[in-house]
Design an enzyme around this catalytic site. Structure first.
Site, PDB file in Angstrom:
ATOM      1  CD1 TRP A  13      -2.028  -2.006   0.847  1.00  0.00           C
ATOM      2  CD2 TRP A  13      -2.645  -1.176   1.732  1.00  0.00           C
ATOM      3  NE1 TRP A  13      -3.159  -2.531   0.685  1.00  0.00           N
ATOM      4  CE2 TRP A  13      -3.758  -2.545   1.707  1.00  0.00           C
ATOM      5  CE3 TRP A  13      -2.926  -0.839   3.262  1.00  0.00           C
ATOM      6  CZ2 TRP A  13      -4.970  -2.831   2.024  1.00  0.00           C
ATOM      7  CZ3 TRP A  13      -4.371  -1.057   4.266  1.00  0.00           C
ATOM      8  CH2 TRP A  13      -5.261  -2.080   3.529  1.00  0.00           C
ATOM      9  CG  HIS A 110       9.969  -1.032  -2.069  1.00  0.00           C
ATOM     10  ND1 HIS A 110      10.151   0.152  -3.298  1.00  0.00           N
ATOM     11  CD2 HIS A 110       8.558  -1.861  -2.450  1.00  0.00           C
ATOM     12  CE1 HIS A 110       9.281   0.295  -3.964  1.00  0.00           C
ATOM     13  NE2 HIS A 110       8.216  -1.123  -3.838  1.00  0.00           N
ATOM     14  N   GLY A 187       5.102   1.552 -10.265  1.00  0.00           N
ATOM     15  CA  GLY A 187       5.076   2.832 -10.531  1.00  0.00           C
ATOM     16  C   GLY A 187       4.764   3.720 -11.826  1.00  0.00           C
ATOM     17  CB  SER A 223       2.898  -2.175 -14.149  1.00  0.00           C
ATOM     18  OG  SER A 223       3.531  -0.509 -13.548  1.00  0.00           O
ATOM     19  N   GLY A 244       1.834  -2.621  -6.105  1.00  0.00           N
ATOM     20  CA  GLY A 244       1.934  -1.802  -5.635  1.00  0.00           C
ATOM     21  C   GLY A 244       0.662  -1.133  -6.266  1.00  0.00           C
ATOM     22  N   GLY A 245       0.507   0.053  -7.376  1.00  0.00           N
ATOM     23  CA  GLY A 245      -0.636   0.812  -7.533  1.00  0.00           C
ATOM     24  C   GLY A 245      -1.970  -0.507  -7.310  1.00  0.00           C
TER      25      GLY A 245
END
Ligand code: PEP
Length: 268
Positions: A13, A110, A187, A223, A244-245
């Protein structure tokens, strides 16, 4: 994906959320999963949330009627951990504290921590060790920049990042998870092709096998989304995703879980 290794679908997140948004997101995942299937997902589902919300999320997962009424079990991870167990380390959070907050996992190394906080391979290895000492599974992130890929150094870079960890952990290396996250794909909406990802995952698998850690799951991150998850997860050495997103959108995250579930279940 190989059914002999665990499959992990982990949401990162990052620095997003609020108490209300976290609860809505978790309930949304539960609802979306119920709408798709009634079986428990045959993969491990994990959300890695900002430290300050870990206890709230742990309590919400245990008490939410929405989640308890579904077959989905959501595990909790942190996004970073201190190399130290306690003491004068202002702003840091120890592995024992994360465990007490309800975590079973923690992301270490990360690329955003390497880039913005100067984390070195040595620090990342020490963080993985600190996590394991408290029974947390570290998800060790490795990945090359675009310049390194263009220079033909991708495998050299990720192998060195992983070696720092396996050298320090020795036999405990078998207890980690790895995430291959090409920096140029995080991202950006630009995903490694399944073949590009598989090439690196195969190299990482060889390195893990040499380190007597052949069963370690290797996740892909960069992604990953509802549209490309199936193709990526179909690769023989991709054992899950660090997302992620797309993990902030319940329908998308659930579709990724569903793709992993279908691949693990195999053809009927
Ligand atoms: C990540 O930050 O771990 C990540 C993979 O992000 P995204 O899916 O948004 O590329």
């Amino acid at each position: 994906m190989n059914p002999n290794r665990p499959t992990i679908i982990a949401g990162n997140w990052k620095m997003n959320g609020s108490r209300a948004a976290n609860a809505a997101l978790l309930d949304g995942i539960g609802q979306a999963w119920s709408a798709l299937a009634h079986q428990a997902p045959s993969c491990q589902v994990l959300v890695c949330a900002p430290t300050v919300y870990l206890s709230q999320i742990s309590e919400h997962i245990q008490s939410s009627v929405q989640i308890k009424s579904t077959s989905i079990a959501i595990h909790l991870g942190a996004q970073d951990v201190s190399t130290q167990s306690s003491g004068a380390y202002t702003g840091e959070c120890a592995a024992g504290m994360l465990k007490e907050a309800g975590c079973s996992h923690v992301i270490v190394g990360h690329s955003e921590r390497r880039q913005y906080h100067g984390e070195t391979d040595t620090t990342v290895a020490a963080k993985a060790k600190a996590a394991l000492a408290q029974g947390l599974q570290p998800i060790v992130c490795v990945g090359e920049t675009l310049a390194q890929r263009d220079a033909g150094q991708a495998i050299t870079v990720v192998s060195a990042q992983l070696k720092a960890v396996t050298d320090l952990l020795q036999t405990d290396a078998a207890r980690i998870a790895v995430a291959y996250e090409p920096v140029w794909a995080i991202g950006t909406g630009r995903t490694a092709s399944p073949e590009q990802a598989q090439e690196i995952h195969a190299a990482l698998r060889n390195a893990l096998t040499s380190a007597r850690a052949a069963g370690v799951p290797i996740l892909y991150g960069g992604s990953m989304n509802a549209a490309n998850a199936q193709a990526l997860l179909s690769q023989p050495d991709i054992d899950g995703g660090l997302i992620g997103g797309a993990s902030l959108k319940p329908a998308d995250f659930t579709q990724i879980i569903s793709a992993a579930h279908a691949l693990r279940a195999g053809p009927h």
